[in-house]
Structure formats: C-alpha cells, structure tokens
Design a protein around this motif. Structure first.
Motif, PDB file in Angstrom:
ATOM      1  N   THR A 218       0.821  -1.212   0.000  1.00 50.62           N
ATOM      2  CA  THR A 218       0.000   0.000   0.000  1.00 50.62           C
ATOM      3  C   THR A 218       0.850   1.254   0.000  1.00 50.62           C
ATOM      4  O   THR A 218       1.969   1.286   0.515  1.00 50.62           O
ATOM      5  CB  THR A 218      -0.934   0.029   1.228  1.00 50.62           C
ATOM      6  N   GLU A 219       0.291   2.272  -0.594  1.00 49.65           N
ATOM      7  CA  GLU A 219       0.873   3.606  -0.538  1.00 49.65           C
ATOM      8  C   GLU A 219      -0.279   4.585  -0.468  1.00 49.65           C
ATOM      9  O   GLU A 219      -1.436   4.237  -0.699  1.00 49.65           O
ATOM     10  CB  GLU A 219       1.730   3.872  -1.769  1.00 49.65           C
ATOM     11  N   TYR A 220       0.001   5.807  -0.104  1.00 53.21           N
ATOM     12  CA  TYR A 220      -1.074   6.792  -0.074  1.00 53.21           C
ATOM     13  C   TYR A 220      -0.607   8.071  -0.763  1.00 53.21           C
ATOM     14  O   TYR A 220       0.578   8.333  -0.910  1.00 53.21           O
ATOM     15  CB  TYR A 220      -1.536   7.067   1.357  1.00 53.21           C
ATOM     16  N   ARG A 221      -1.578   8.862  -1.173  1.00 54.07           N
ATOM     17  CA  ARG A 221      -1.268  10.080  -1.910  1.00 54.07           C
ATOM     18  C   ARG A 221      -2.430  11.051  -1.756  1.00 54.07           C
ATOM     19  O   ARG A 221      -3.509  10.697  -1.291  1.00 54.07           O
ATOM     20  CB  ARG A 221      -1.062   9.758  -3.388  1.00 54.07           C
ATOM     21  N   ALA A 478      20.064 -10.019  -3.869  1.00 55.05           N
ATOM     22  CA  ALA A 478      18.913  -9.753  -2.998  1.00 55.05           C
ATOM     23  C   ALA A 478      18.110  -8.533  -3.417  1.00 55.05           C
ATOM     24  O   ALA A 478      16.872  -8.581  -3.434  1.00 55.05           O
ATOM     25  CB  ALA A 478      19.378  -9.633  -1.550  1.00 55.05           C
ATOM     26  N   PRO A 479      18.745  -7.393  -3.758  1.00 64.23           N
ATOM     27  CA  PRO A 479      17.932  -6.227  -4.105  1.00 64.23           C
ATOM     28  C   PRO A 479      17.052  -6.428  -5.334  1.00 64.23           C
ATOM     29  O   PRO A 479      15.999  -5.806  -5.442  1.00 64.23           O
ATOM     30  CB  PRO A 479      18.971  -5.110  -4.326  1.00 64.23           C
ATOM     31  N   ARG A 480      17.453  -7.303  -6.236  1.00 65.25           N
ATOM     32  CA  ARG A 480      16.594  -7.593  -7.396  1.00 65.25           C
ATOM     33  C   ARG A 480      15.276  -8.225  -6.944  1.00 65.25           C
ATOM     34  O   ARG A 480      14.197  -7.867  -7.438  1.00 65.25           O
ATOM     35  CB  ARG A 480      17.313  -8.536  -8.360  1.00 65.25           C
ATOM     36  N   PRO A 487       8.560  -3.713  -3.735  1.00 66.00           N
ATOM     37  CA  PRO A 487       9.307  -2.497  -4.073  1.00 66.00           C
ATOM     38  C   PRO A 487       9.028  -1.313  -3.161  1.00 66.00           C
ATOM     39  O   PRO A 487       9.816  -0.369  -3.123  1.00 66.00           O
ATOM     40  CB  PRO A 487       8.854  -2.202  -5.515  1.00 66.00           C
ATOM     41  N   GLU A 488       7.898  -1.343  -2.414  1.00 62.74           N
ATOM     42  CA  GLU A 488       7.566  -0.204  -1.558  1.00 62.74           C
ATOM     43  C   GLU A 488       8.313  -0.234  -0.227  1.00 62.74           C
ATOM     44  O   GLU A 488       8.251   0.728   0.550  1.00 62.74           O
ATOM     45  CB  GLU A 488       6.051  -0.163  -1.295  1.00 62.74           C
TER      46      GLU A 488
END
Length: 846
Positions: A218-221, A478-480, A487-488
């Motif tokens: 989740t993200e918010y905007r 690992a970062p891949r 990704p969040e």
C-alpha cells in the motif's frame, strides 16, 4: 466446506545410520525416544536420559557435539478425521527443518529440504493418503556430511575445517549465530549445533480451489480534491485443480468495525490475479508512540460450483516507510520516516530464544512482547544471525505498532557466491522470507545482512582473501528480489553500511560497540549498541538450565572450579562500577550485571543526550539465547535484568540526564514526542546523610525531537566538598507528574558512602497477576531493587530515591505460574540484602 488442517505433533525420533543410502525409504529405527515437534534432537535425548545437559559445562558440551554429526529419523502415524473423498487436494507443509532432510509418506518420497530458513509445501498425490495409519518419516541428515562435496572449493574462503565454526556458517543455511566462532551462544569453548524439526509440520486438505498467496503493498497520496487516498496494489494467487474449470473469488477490505470499504469479484481462470484498490481518506497505520496502528482486514473467499472451498483473512495496514539519508538542504542524515513523520527509534536487536531449538513457546513470545512494550520499544531488528519468525509474530508487531527492521541471514562472514547452487539456494530462501513478511505494515526496512562490510573493512579479511566472497549476495542478488516482490519497502545493503568505511558515524548506520567512547563520534543512527562487557543469566536461571547449585560456588577457590566447569575466566575489571565483590558466584554474577548496566547507562545516555545527529538506538541485544556468558538485557529464562531497566528509562518519551561538563553541572532534557513540552526540572544536592545542601527548580521548554540544557550550574562541580559523600538527584515533572528521575555521582558507583537507612514497603494486588508496590525511603537510596520468587516485570526498577520520597511501582507477572503458588516480593538496595520481604498472596487469588 472449509479446508481441514491436521497438526502432526506425536513423534518419535531415533538415530539412523549415516552410511545408509539416501533417497531410499528409511527403515524404522529400533530404539526411538518420544520427540517434541517443534524442538530438537538434543532436548529429546536429554528428556529420555540419553544425553547429558549440553549447558552443564564445557565437558558436557563437547560430549553433546556428536548429535549433529549423526542422521536422525523422525516418525509419526496419523489418521484423517474426515471422509477423504470430500477433499480434492492435500499439501504437507513443513515450516522449518534444521537443516537437511528427505520426507517420506506411506512409502513415497515427497521431497527434500536443504535450508532451515525455508518453508516447504509438498503436494500429496490423490490416493496416497489413507483414512487411518498414515506413516510419515522425515530423515534429518548430519550437517557436515551434506556439505562434503563443497569442502574442496571452500578452501578459498579460509574459514577453517570444522562445520561447527566459520566453515559451516559459510556453507550451511541455518541459524548463523549458533556456529562457534571464538564465541557462541553456548559460550563454553566449543560449538553444539542444534538438529531436528524446529517448526511445525501440518497437513492441509482442501475441498477445491484455495488461496496460495495474497499480497498487498500500500501507498497513499493526495487526491485531486486534497483528500487522502490509499492505493493498494496486490495480487491473489489461487490454486485450481486440473480440469476443475474456474473458481469465483471474492476479495474484500473491511475496517475495524467490519464495514466493507472495497470489494471485487472475479473468475479465477488462471492462478494469479492482479488487483488495484483505492480507499478514500484511509486510516493510516502508525508506529507505537506516533498514533494508532490501524489495521484493516483483507478477506478472500473462494467458491467452486456454488460451494465455498476456502476463506483467507489477514490484517492489512496502510502506511508509507522511507529511510531518509539526506536532508532537503543536502546534509547527510539517517532516519526512519513513516507516513512522512520522522521516527526516533527506540529499538532492540532480537535474537532467537533458544540456542539449540531456535524458537520459543507461545507463552515465551507473549512475555517477549509484554517486555518490549514495558520498555517503550517501537522497533525490533531481526538481525542477520537470527531466524525468520512466523506469521503470528509479525501480526503481533502489526497490532502493537512495533516496527520491524528485517535482515537477510548473512552474518559477519564470507559466503561462496562462486557456487551457482549456493546462490540459488540463497535466492530461494530470500524469496520465501520476503513473501512471509512483505504484507505486514510493521516491516519498515529490509537489510541485506549483518557486518559483512564491517568484516571486509576491519576484520583483516583483505589480507586473507583474493576477493570479497559473498559481496554479490546483498549487493546484487537480494535487491533484485526486493524490487520485484516488495518495491515499496526500503532496502539497505548491509548493517553497518555507508561512508568511507562501514562503521562511519557521518554516513549510514553504525554499530556502536564500546559505545561509551564511540558515542562521542555522534553517529547518525545506531543499529547495534552496548558496552563490550557481557554478563551471565540470573542465578535462578543458571540453576534451572545448567543443573547446578549456585551456593556451592563460594569461598576460596570457587572461581577455579567455575572456570574448570565452564572454560570462562573470571572478569574482574570493573571500570564503571568499581564493584569488586567476588566472594561467591552469586556476588560475582551480581557484579557483572551491575557493571554492564552502569556501562550501558553511561553509553546510551551519551547517545541520546550528547549526540545531536543521532536519530535512533537499537540495543544489542534484547535477550540471551543461552544461560551462559553473553550479551542481553533479558536472561535466558525470560527475566529482565538491570540493563533492561536502564534501557527502559532511557527510552521514555521525555527523559533527563544530569552530567558533569568540566567544572559545571548540567541537566539535559530530551523530547521524543511529536509536540513541544513544558517541563519542571528539580535538582537536589545531598550529603551522605540525606541532608539537602542545595535545592533548584527550573522551567524548561523542549520542542519535538530536541535536546536542550534544562539546567546549568557553572563551577558547581568544583564546589563539591567530598566526592564520595555527595550526590545530585534530579527529576522532571510534566503536569505535576514525575516522568523521569536520575542520580549523578561524583565518584565511582562502588565508592559512594551514604548512611544506610531503611525502605518501607507495602504491596497491594490490583488484578490477576498485577500488583502495586509502594516504597518510602528514609534516606538516600542509591538503587532500589525489587525481586520476586516468580518472573516479573516492573514499570521501574533499580532506581534511586531521595529521603522521604514515596514511589509506586506497578508489577506484572510474566509467566503463568501454578494455581495457588505463593508470591513474594523482596526489596533491598545497592547490592545489600533484600531487607523487606512481602507476601503478596497466591496466583489466582482474585
């Protein structure tokens, strides 16, 4: 019709010949013993009387090393408590085996495991299960023999020849800290590797299509109208039986009141469906101390032919996390931001609860969370030497608002990234970890590992090795996966990491070992910190887990007998406490604990009050994984130690710190609240008899996140007449209530000379397992100490008191004791006898 879960918890285990061929159904062992699953073989043998206690001392540890060098066969017989023809699919789930094994069900080989960090789901073919007397066998294989073909190539790593040490740590994917590397959690001069089934084994039967995985990031905007909106991007994976056609899937998000805020139906014609949710004006998940950790509920129902075949629910939080490493003005910084709010981290490095079987009981975990909350902790770091926890653990963090910094399991070592098979095993492990943790709002950071770059910079590896083996794992591989799967969530390559060297105080995070002097470097963020001295568990814990009588170690020569038993030399240098009582083991244990707590106090105070760039402390470490000599402010038996209460006081939202600055005396005030506070600071200079020589009072205003000088007394230190008989006691009040107290000495702790006067005490039971203890001091109390015959946690302990001061302490029982057990509290001061004994009734009396 819902799925059926069968917990397989009746096991036996016996030694199996290592020379027996692999991948052929194991024959039953002749003389098995009852086994606990989850658990480990060592404890099963110990209960059966076939192994000496590995914790009993050095000799016992050496004699227990053979267990991990053998194969072991776990066997169970189980029945299906329902009609098999009602279920179309069966899956055997092994949540964790330590470490290599093969699995057999009714004579059929289902699969193998090769990493203790991985969970495995093994499909069971239709018709293999029987209504009764199903036989499940798990052959757990000796750690060392499973890496024999890797040893020649591993010579380039220069990690020695023993699998109990750095070599095994490089090649075997299991609990990294348990390998013996000059020290270990057993800490008696040798390594003892746990082996066995250390997490549950469960069989799931499904009547049709079922949810395999569901993830929402989740993200918010800001919406066009200026309101807040949340965008939840995720996907649902559903298992469809071959030839069953499609299934109907209903996905809903519910608020705390059970009101649906979003819903979608779809036909699952393929395994995966990607969804996007928009929630207007969402309630955000906030960490403890910064708001409410608000949780929605994600609910998924699956239907086939009009009949429900699965129902899946999990908490869901809406939040945004960032690691900020540069201010808008371009200045280097390092802090955690949640929903745009800077978080001042009061953290703990959590290590697995048990050196051998790794995981604890549910009761132990419940006590752990109670201790964390009482200590004002808002972040747990699961560091690279640890182990992955289960869904319940992370849901508790979600519910309580405790953030989680989660390392991947690379720990202070080099690894064979030249080996494609090892790299694939590591990536499979990382994928499983990320899928376990990624949907939990508590996860604020994923870190590639622990102290690899510090090792390269500082441990001498560069003169040993032709290259940095293992560097690519957290830096490239690992970062891949993190970018692909979550990704969040912010990713950090390693800890510590940043600057010219990994331990830079001016860039990235820092491990502040020997923290008293390192604190003056003003680090940006401290992800490990404690004094370099260690301590043992409490005497009661040593007696319970080492099979010894502490009272036998006293008088002339007890130290030699202790060293012979444990291989541990006596530590007699006490630079912070000057407390040198070594008349007995009990006195010695007390002195080490006191020394550790005073060193921690001095160091952590510098980091909170004298390091203006610092944005967080994560203490090393919260708990001890074994009873013997090691770090930890909670002992192996779950008892909070002196340093626990030092950290508790320094993690308060508003705290004060009296200190000497050359000839001056100052009182520093720190505020970690999100609002400005007005504080009344009171100071009292007293002589050894408790007479007030000088009284001071000052009003101070401290903004959010600020440290201010609340009181400054120029040249006051040089006016002290007798440094061993005068003290400075300070307290801070907000709205008339004391929020922080402290004591400044002008001599070493053990040299203070005060007139001993009694403490009056009374106790009142205020609920089941809850008491209120009232203390009243007749004179100066250098340190009031509250103990009990049961495990307790106090809202304050090991604190100073002024003459005439009255103080109420709330006490909570940590462990559910036996019904009717008598409870006693003991009150004393500064290492003396516990002079007040209070009977507090019996467990369950209310």
């Amino acid at each position: 019709m819902e799925p059926l879960k069968i917990e397989l918890n009746r096991w036996q285990v016996g030694q199996y010949e290592c020379s027996a061929p692999d991948y052929i159904e194991p024959e039953p062992v002749k003389d098995p013993v009852p086994a606990k699953v989850p658990g480990c073989v060592q404890y099963d043998l110990l209960r059966a009387g076939r192994l000496a206690n590995p914790y009993a001392g050095t000799q016992a540890a050496f004699e227990a090393a053979w267990v991990a060098k053998r194969d072991w066969l776990y066997e169970t017989v189980f029945h299906i408590p329902a009609a098999l023809d009602r279920y179309s699919t069966a899956v055997l789930k092994l949540w964790g085996v330590d470490t290599f094994c093969e699995v057999w069900l009714n004579g059929v080989h289902l699969g193998n495991m090769d990493s203790a960090y991985c969970s495995y789901e093994l499909p069971v073919e239709k018709g293999l299960l029987l209504p009764r007397k199903n036989q499940l066998k798990i052959r757990v294989k000796a750690h060392g023999r499973m890496i024999e073909d890797k040893l020649e190539d591993a010579r380039r790593l220069k990690r020695g020849d023993e699998t109990e040490g750095l070599l095994g740590k490089s090649l075997i994917r299991r609990y990294q800290r348990s390998f013996f590397t000059a020290s270990s959690l057993l800490n008696v001069g040798t390594g003892v590797l746990g082996i066995g089934i250390h997490r549950p084994v469960e069989l799931f039967l499904y009547p049709g299509a079922y949810v395999v995985d569901a993830v929402y990031g989740t993200e918010y905007r800001k919406a066009m109208e200026g309101d807040l909106e949340a965008v939840a991007k995720g996907h649902v994976t559903v298992f469809l039986n071959e030839g069953s056609g499609s299934a109907k899937v209903n996905v809903r998000i519910l608020d705390r009141d059970g009101v649906c805020v979003w819903e979608e139906d779809y036909q699952a014609e393929g395994p995966e469906k990607r969804l996007q949710t928009v929630i207007r004006n969402p309630k955000l998940w906030q960490p403890a101390g910064y708001g409410v950790p608000y949780l929605y509920t994600l609910e998924i129902s699956v239907y086939e032919n009009g009949e429900q075949t699965d129902r899946y629910t999990r908490p869901m939080g809406i939040r945004e996390t960032q690691i900020v490493q540069q201010t808008p003005e371009g200045e280097k910084t390092f802090y955690l931001s949640v929903n745009g709010q800077k978080i001042y981290v009061n953290g703990q490095n959590y290590i697995p609860m048990d050196y051998l079987k790794v995981y604890g009981t549910r009761e132990q975990y419940e006590n752990l969370f109670m201790l964390l909350e009482q200590q004002h902790v808002n972040l747990i770091r699961i560091w690279g030497g640890g182990a992955v926890e289960d869904r319940w653990f992370f849901e508790e963090c979600d519910r309580r608002g405790i953030l989680v910094w989660h390392d991947l399991f690379l720990h202070s070592n080099v690894y064979p990234d030249y080996d494609p098979e090892f790299v694939q095993r590591f990536l499979r492990e990382v994928e499983g970890i990320l899928k376990t943790i990624r949907s939990h709002p508590c996860i604020c950071l994923i870190c590639g590992g622990n102290e690899q770059w510090e090792g390269w910079d500082e441990y001498g590896w560069q003169q040993e090795l032709d290259r940095f083996y293992g560097e690519s794992l957290p830096l490239v591989h690992a970062p891949r996966l993190v970018k692909e799967l979550c990704p969040e969530i912010p990713y950090l390559c390693n800890s510590p990491y940043g600057g010219k060297y990994a331990q830079s105080p001016i860039e990235g995070d820092c491990h502040c070992w020997g923290n008293y002097y390192n604190a003056f470097k003003d680090p940006l963020f401290v992800s490990e910190t404690c004094w370099t001295g260690e301590s043992y568990s409490r005497p009661e814990t040593l007696e319970a887990y080492m099979d010894l009588d502490v009272s036998r170690f006293e008088g002339i020569g007890w130290g030699e007998r202790w060293t012979k038993l444990t291989s541990r030399p006596l530590v007699c240098r006490r630079p912070f406490s000057s407390w040198f009582d070594v008349s007995s083991l009990r006195a010695y244990l007390y002195g080490l604990e006191l020394e550790q707590s005073l060193a921690d106090y001095n160091a952590l105070s510098q980091l909170r009050f004298m390091s203006p760039h610092n944005s967080g402390l994560i203490y090393w470490s919260f708990n001890k994984g074994g009873p013997l000599f090691q770090f930890g402010c909670v002992d192996y038996g779950g008892r909070p130690m002196m340093s626990y209460y030092v950290v508790q006081r320094l993690y308060k939202d508003v705290a004060i710190f009296p200190c000497r600055d050359a000839k001056d005396v100052r009182v520093m005030l720190s505020n970690h609240l999100t609002r400005q506070v007005q504080v009344t600071v009171e100071g009292f200079f007293l002589d050894g008899n408790g007479e007030i020589l000088q009284k001071l009072k000052e009003q101070a205003v401290c903004g959010p996140g600020q440290v201010v000088q609340a009181l400054t007394l120029p040249d006051r230190y040089v006016q002290i007449h007798d440094r061993s008989k005068e003290i400075f006691f300070v307290r801070a009040k907000m709205d008339g209530k004391v929020v922080s107290e402290d004591l400044l000495l002008f001599c070493p702790y053990g040299e203070l000379e005060i007139v001993p006067k009694p403490i009056a005490a009374a106790v009142k039971e205020i609920g089941e397992g809850l008491w209120e203890l009232t203390l009243c001091a007749a004179g100066i109390v250098q340190r009031a100490e509250i103990e009990s015959n049961i495990k307790i946690v106090c809202d304050d302990n090991y604190f100073p008191m002024m003459p005439g001061q009255k103080k109420c302490v709330r006490i909570t029982a940590l462990k559910q004791e036996e019904e009717g057990q008598e409870v006693r509290f003991f009150v004393g001061q500064a290492g003396g006898a516990k002079t007040v004994c209070l009977k507090a009734g019996r467990i369950g009396s209310i």
